[in-house]
Scaffold this motif. Structure first.
Motif, PDB file in Angstrom:
ATOM      1  N   ARG A  77       5.505  17.752  -7.555  1.00  0.00           N
ATOM      2  CA  ARG A  77       5.509  18.446  -6.265  1.00  0.00           C
ATOM      3  C   ARG A  77       4.763  17.652  -5.183  1.00  0.00           C
ATOM      4  N   GLY A  78       3.511  17.295  -5.507  1.00  0.00           N
ATOM      5  CA  GLY A  78       2.682  16.647  -4.486  1.00  0.00           C
ATOM      6  C   GLY A  78       2.911  15.149  -4.408  1.00  0.00           C
ATOM      7  N   GLU A  79       3.298  14.543  -5.511  1.00  0.00           N
ATOM      8  CA  GLU A  79       3.354  13.078  -5.547  1.00  0.00           C
ATOM      9  C   GLU A  79       4.795  12.551  -5.575  1.00  0.00           C
ATOM     10  N   ALA A  80       5.432  12.615  -6.739  1.00  0.00           N
ATOM     11  CA  ALA A  80       6.716  11.912  -6.893  1.00  0.00           C
ATOM     12  C   ALA A  80       7.732  12.294  -5.820  1.00  0.00           C
ATOM     13  N   CYS A  81       7.881  13.593  -5.587  1.00  0.00           N
ATOM     14  CA  CYS A  81       8.917  14.015  -4.644  1.00  0.00           C
ATOM     15  C   CYS A  81       8.521  13.778  -3.190  1.00  0.00           C
ATOM     16  N   SER A  82       7.254  13.478  -2.937  1.00  0.00           N
ATOM     17  CA  SER A  82       6.837  13.286  -1.551  1.00  0.00           C
ATOM     18  C   SER A  82       6.869  11.820  -1.125  1.00  0.00           C
ATOM     19  N   LEU A  83       7.068  10.914  -2.076  1.00  0.00           N
ATOM     20  CA  LEU A  83       6.911   9.486  -1.756  1.00  0.00           C
ATOM     21  C   LEU A  83       7.946   8.995  -0.743  1.00  0.00           C
ATOM     22  N   GLN A  84       9.189   9.344  -0.953  1.00  0.00           N
ATOM     23  CA  GLN A  84      10.213   8.879  -0.002  1.00  0.00           C
ATOM     24  C   GLN A  84       9.979   9.488   1.385  1.00  0.00           C
ATOM     25  N   PHE A  85       9.522  10.733   1.384  1.00  0.00           N
ATOM     26  CA  PHE A  85       9.269  11.420   2.651  1.00  0.00           C
ATOM     27  C   PHE A  85       8.146  10.735   3.435  1.00  0.00           C
ATOM     28  N   PHE A  86       7.007  10.539   2.774  1.00  0.00           N
ATOM     29  CA  PHE A  86       5.852  10.010   3.499  1.00  0.00           C
ATOM     30  C   PHE A  86       5.893   8.489   3.689  1.00  0.00           C
ATOM     31  N   SER A  87       6.862   7.837   3.044  1.00  0.00           N
ATOM     32  CA  SER A  87       7.015   6.399   3.296  1.00  0.00           C
ATOM     33  C   SER A  87       8.273   6.138   4.110  1.00  0.00           C
ATOM     34  N   ASN A  88       8.842   7.179   4.650  1.00  0.00           N
ATOM     35  CA  ASN A  88      10.056   7.037   5.460  1.00  0.00           C
ATOM     36  C   ASN A  88      11.134   6.277   4.689  1.00  0.00           C
ATOM     37  N   GLY A  89      11.215   6.591   3.394  1.00  0.00           N
ATOM     38  CA  GLY A  89      12.257   5.993   2.563  1.00  0.00           C
ATOM     39  C   GLY A  89      11.988   4.561   2.135  1.00  0.00           C
ATOM     40  N   GLN A  90      10.789   4.048   2.415  1.00  0.00           N
ATOM     41  CA  GLN A  90      10.523   2.648   2.062  1.00  0.00           C
ATOM     42  C   GLN A  90      10.084   2.489   0.612  1.00  0.00           C
ATOM     43  N   TYR A  91       9.441   3.493   0.084  1.00  0.00           N
ATOM     44  CA  TYR A  91       9.073   3.481  -1.335  1.00  0.00           C
ATOM     45  C   TYR A  91       9.840   4.595  -2.034  1.00  0.00           C
ATOM     46  N   ARG A  92      10.099   4.406  -3.316  1.00  0.00           N
ATOM     47  CA  ARG A  92      10.811   5.417  -4.098  1.00  0.00           C
ATOM     48  C   ARG A  92      10.299   5.367  -5.520  1.00  0.00           C
ATOM     49  N   ASN A  93      10.322   6.501  -6.174  1.00  0.00           N
ATOM     50  CA  ASN A  93       9.947   6.504  -7.593  1.00  0.00           C
ATOM     51  C   ASN A  93      10.979   7.304  -8.384  1.00  0.00           C
ATOM     52  N   VAL A 118       0.878  -1.171   0.000  1.00  0.00           N
ATOM     53  CA  VAL A 118       0.000   0.000   0.000  1.00  0.00           C
ATOM     54  C   VAL A 118       0.914   1.219   0.000  1.00  0.00           C
ATOM     55  N   LEU A 119       0.967   1.895  -1.127  1.00  0.00           N
ATOM     56  CA  LEU A 119       1.865   3.040  -1.250  1.00  0.00           C
ATOM     57  C   LEU A 119       1.170   4.263  -0.659  1.00  0.00           C
ATOM     58  N   PRO A 120       1.803   4.946   0.284  1.00  0.00           N
ATOM     59  CA  PRO A 120       1.106   6.043   0.965  1.00  0.00           C
ATOM     60  C   PRO A 120       0.739   7.176   0.001  1.00  0.00           C
ATOM     61  N   GLN A 121      -0.452   7.717   0.214  1.00  0.00           N
ATOM     62  CA  GLN A 121      -0.913   8.833  -0.628  1.00  0.00           C
ATOM     63  C   GLN A 121      -1.021  10.105   0.198  1.00  0.00           C
ATOM     64  N   THR A 122      -0.785  11.217  -0.465  1.00  0.00           N
ATOM     65  CA  THR A 122      -1.019  12.494   0.200  1.00  0.00           C
ATOM     66  C   THR A 122      -2.528  12.744   0.135  1.00  0.00           C
ATOM     67  N   SER A 123      -3.015  13.801   0.780  1.00  0.00           N
ATOM     68  CA  SER A 123      -4.461  14.002   0.733  1.00  0.00           C
ATOM     69  C   SER A 123      -4.881  14.958  -0.361  1.00  0.00           C
ATOM     70  N   THR A 124      -4.012  15.175  -1.349  1.00  0.00           N
ATOM     71  CA  THR A 124      -4.452  15.884  -2.543  1.00  0.00           C
ATOM     72  C   THR A 124      -5.315  14.898  -3.312  1.00  0.00           C
ATOM     73  N   ILE A 125      -6.622  15.168  -3.369  1.00  0.00           N
ATOM     74  CA  ILE A 125      -7.503  14.175  -3.977  1.00  0.00           C
ATOM     75  C   ILE A 125      -7.190  14.009  -5.474  1.00  0.00           C
ATOM     76  N   ALA A 126      -7.352  12.830  -5.971  1.00  0.00           N
ATOM     77  CA  ALA A 126      -7.248  12.474  -7.401  1.00  0.00           C
ATOM     78  C   ALA A 126      -5.823  12.407  -7.953  1.00  0.00           C
ATOM     79  N   SER A 127      -4.856  12.944  -7.238  1.00  0.00           N
ATOM     80  CA  SER A 127      -3.491  12.955  -7.780  1.00  0.00           C
ATOM     81  C   SER A 127      -2.900  11.567  -7.902  1.00  0.00           C
ATOM     82  N   HIS A 128      -3.495  10.605  -7.207  1.00  0.00           N
ATOM     83  CA  HIS A 128      -2.926   9.259  -7.246  1.00  0.00           C
ATOM     84  C   HIS A 128      -3.489   8.402  -8.377  1.00  0.00           C
TER      85      HIS A 128
END
Ligand SMILES: Cc1ncc(C[n+]2csc(CCOP(=O)(O)OP(=O)(O)O)c2C)c(N)n1
Ligand SMILES: [Mg+2]
Length: 755
Positions: free
Chosen positions: A511-527, A161-171
């Motif tokens: 801004r909201g998605e690709a660059c935030s993935l490592q941050f919000f997954s504590n480095g567990q996911y990367r793109n 389950v890849l963490p999502q930000t709460s910007t709706i629809a961006s995922h």
């Protein structure tokens, strides 16, 4: 059969609707007076005619209770500052069915109301506890297994389950990208981290389905299916009929999605497990078997408001609120449990209370766990950088045979060719990197057979074929969503944005998605990706703003993004190698700005001098992130900091300045615009008597401001200091364009002010 929860007797106009819903449940169970049917065996239908067995139901009901009591707990403990998030899943718990009917290796991109889904997915692996993990996330504890305390998100590394930000629809775009990548992997011989027949799951709300980012994902799914290309994405629209306070017109979701070619529509009653289970099953099976984009319209309701701060009683009629609360899917589940004879009233209430106790106990434990209290720790996963490994990877040259095959012969290798201009050297570097990384893909508008508007990607399609070099449909959001999808599946995408101006409409994907993935997954996911963008002004052939955009600001303040801009061919090749290594080794997202006006530039001082041609650097040469190129390092009278088009301009201006003032001029090509090498800027500013910044970007918030700040903060602000910058305007057509951006003469004139 649909939900038949009876209306609960009118309640006092209590402002605390969570309490009301909680009480409703207890009263409903206590007041139930039906006669139970003979208790079904575990493998038998929970109710006659249902596809859901008794065993399925019992676990699903428990997942629903996990989700509900996490919500109720959050409402209570938020006030005590033990929980920091109250957007809940109440009314949506039926989404647990989607988790039950899919696999834990089906990548999931979830709506913030997918608590039931999450609880159910936790069953797929032994030894995992949805209550404790969620409690840690609610409490923003640094021990939260997914985000490390950075946000309350639904996410899990082992559960895909890849963490999502709460910007709706961006995922939605990246979920589709992941589905496409699952299928494309086979075509490029890439080993997936998940089974080949996986599907990508993406849930979202009804209001969100109208968003441009959602619509492009639906459209692209259809566009893909129309060409008979597989895209096994399961879109799950959790339709509760409302978005915060705005009602979705009745029937809108069915109306908008029931008849879309290439997007196969299924409906399921998410308020009623006995009814909905078979419906969800049909959608999941269809998606997995046909590999076609599938739209599951899941009926839900929203009780307890949008979030803890939403006091619905203040803006909705009491009657309406009561009716919504009566549609609570947990009432229906309680009814099924009682009616099927699976539970007695006391047993059911005991389970309900036991789950409440479990959630509160977990929350108290979570509250006692450490929080993030150190800035370095907060930022640690944002922009990982291991310089030695990156340098080694960038210089790795163990693919000699492959590049020989690509270029044809020893004599045709680019390093054995005479010096060439920027466009050619980027093109050669791309060929080389495609040979080096079999998991690399390049895609965008017009990049394949045509080789891009400026022929920078010419020949790649022929050499590496459709599966690796291809044209996308015309939508930048989707291009960047695709990139994230490929990256999620372990590939190394190189999306191309045709012009910088067209990055801005898709900026959120980075801004909201690709660059935030490592941050919000504590480095567990990367793109990881390297996004190439044809950029900047000074074009003579192709005018106007949208082909000459010079706004770098929108890129520079994206947390974690690496931004580079080479000004000559050899640097371009070496920078590209380093960016690919940054992506490969550290999972970084990189923006590679190609100055269009320099693509074909061959001369520097005079026509025919060929001084802007460069030799192709051997493949074991790269540059260090942040490393600048210095022209005339011995000069100390004036330093000019620049990048991109500003570099050859500054070199020409330097000659005139020397002639005019007798100064020796050092020119520094910063090359890397984010992060800026502040130490290098300080060093050169310290070395030289005067400082000039030549920044073709905009005056406000541009690179130049960053350079000046670095100079001043290093203590050199008292030295004569000026900048030559682009104006805060759009770029006009034809000759007028050159009025708004710096010219050689402006640099010479500004230098005179430093005298
Ligand atoms: C791009 C964007 N715009 C606005 C918001 C603010 N916002 C958060 S949730 C929401 C409503 C979403 O409604 P829906 O998609 O129906 O989901 P629901 O909350 O009803 O489950 C809005 C407007 C946001 N998060 N992202
Ligand atoms: Mg909604």
């Amino acid at each position: 059969m649909s939900a038949v929860a009876p209306l609960i007797p009118a309640r006092q106009k209590d402002v605390n609707r969570a309490k009301v819903c909680d009480d409703n449940f207890v009263e409903f169970v206590k007041g139930w007076s039906g006669r139970p049917e003979p208790r079904p065996a575990p493998h038998e239908a929970v109710l006659e005619g249902s596809a859901c067995t008794a065993a399925d139901f019992l676990e699903l009901f428990e997942s629903q209770l996990v989700s509900r009591h996490l919500d109720l707990m959050a409402r209570v403990l938020r006030v005590q500052q033990k929980v920091f998030y109250t957007i809940g899943s109440s009314g949506h718990e039926g989404n647990a069915m989607v988790a039950r009917l899919t696999r834990h290796t089906d990548p999931a991109f979830l709506h913030y109301r997918s608590g039931g889904f999450m609880a159910e997915r936790f069953r797929k692996l032994p030894g995992m506890d949805p209550v404790m993990d969620s409690a840690l996330s609610f409490a923003a504890s640094s021990e939260d297994p997914i985000s490390g305390g950075r946000h309350k998100v639904w996410g899990s590394k082992p559960l895909w389950v890849l963490p999502q930000t709460s910007t709706i629809a961006s995922h939605l775009p990246k979920a589709l990208g992941t589905a496409i990548a699952i299928e494309q992997a086979r075509r490029i011989g890439h080993a997936l981290p998940i089974p080949d027949d996986s599907i990508a799951i993406c849930s979202f709300g009804d209001a969100s389905s109208n968003h441009a980012s959602a619509q492009t994902a639906f459209n692209t799914a259809q566009w893909t299916a129309y060409q008979k290309l597989p895209a096994p994405v399961l879109y799950v629209c959790e339709d509760n009929g409302i978005g915060i306070s705005v009602k979705t017109p009745g029937g809108w979701i069915a109306n908008a999605f029931r008849h879309r070619d290439g997007l196969d529509y299924f409906y399921a009653d998410g308020l009623d497990i006995a009814e909905g289970y078979g419906q969800v099953q049909a959608a999941v099976e269809h998606c997995r078997r046909t590999r076609r984009p599938t739209f599951l319209h899941l009926r839900t309701t929203r009780i307890m408001g949008h979030a803890g701060t939403d006091f619905e009683i203040e803006w909705r009629s009491f009657e309406e609120l009561m009716a919504v609360e009566a549609s609570d899917p947990l009432l229906r589940s309680a009814q099924i449990a009682l009616q099927s004879g699976l539970m007695g009233k006391d047993e059911l209430l005991a389970k309900y209370e036991a789950m409440r106790a479990r959630c509160f106990a977990a929350a108290e434990v979570a509250d006692s766990k450490p929080k993030l209290d150190d800035l370095a720790e907060v930022m640690r996963p944002l922009a990982p950088y291991t310089p030695d490994k990156v340098a080694a990877e960038a210089a790795r040259s163990d693919y000699a045979d492959k590049r020989l095959a690509v270029f044809g012969s020893e004599a045709k290798l680019p390093e054995n060719q005479p010096p060439k201009h920027l466009a050619i050297q980027i093109n050669q570097a791309l060929h080389d990197l495609f040979a080096k990384y079999p998991e690399t893909l390049l895609f965008g508008e017009d990049v394949a057979q045509k080789g891009g508007v400026y022929t920078v990607t010419k020949g790649l399609h022929k050499a590496f074929k459709n599966a690796r070099v291809f044209n996308t449909l015309l939508d930048e959001t989707m291009i960047l969503g695709l990139a994230q999808g490929y990256a999620n599946m372990g590939m190394l995408p190189m999306p191309e944005i045709q012009y910088l101006a067209y990055f801005h409409n898709a900026c959120d994907q980075i801004r909201g998605e690709a660059c935030s993935l490592q941050f919000f997954s504590n480095g567990q996911y990367r793109n990881p990706m390297v996004m190439r963008i044809a950029s900047l002004g000074y074009q003579r052939g192709f005018g106007g703003h949208f082909h000459n955009d010079n706004s770098i600001t929108a890129l520079r303040d994206i947390p974690g993004l690496v931004v580079g801009c080479p000004s000559r061919g050899d640097d371009a090749a070496m920078m590209l190698r380093t960016m690919m290594a940054l992506a490969k080794v550290d999972g970084r997202v990189c923006a590679y700005l190609e100055p269009i006006a320099l693509y074909m530039t061959k001369d520097l001082y005079e026509a025919g001098d060929g001084q802007w041609l460069t030799s192709y650097p051997p493949v074991d040469q790269a540059m260090v992130l942040g490393e600048e190129r210095v022209y005339f390092p011995e000069a100390r009278d004036l330093v000019i900091f620049s990048f991109g088009n500003g570099v050859p301009m500054s070199l020409r201006a330097a000659r005139e300045i020397e002639a005019k003032h007798g100064w020796k001029v050092r020119v520094v090509d910063l090359r890397w615009l984010q992060p800026l090498n502040e130490a290098a800027i300080a060093r050169h500013a310290g070395d030289c008597a005067r400082i000039l910044v030549v920044d073709e970007g905009r005056r406000s918030a541009g690179v130049g401001e960053g350079i000046i700040t670095a100079v001043v903060e290093a203590g050199h602000g008292a030295k004569p200091l000026r900048r030559v910058v682009g104006q805060d305007t759009y770029t006009p057509l034809a000759g007028a364009a050159f009025l708004v951006i710096p010219a050689d003469a402006d640099i010479v004139a500004m230098a005179s002010e430093l005298a």
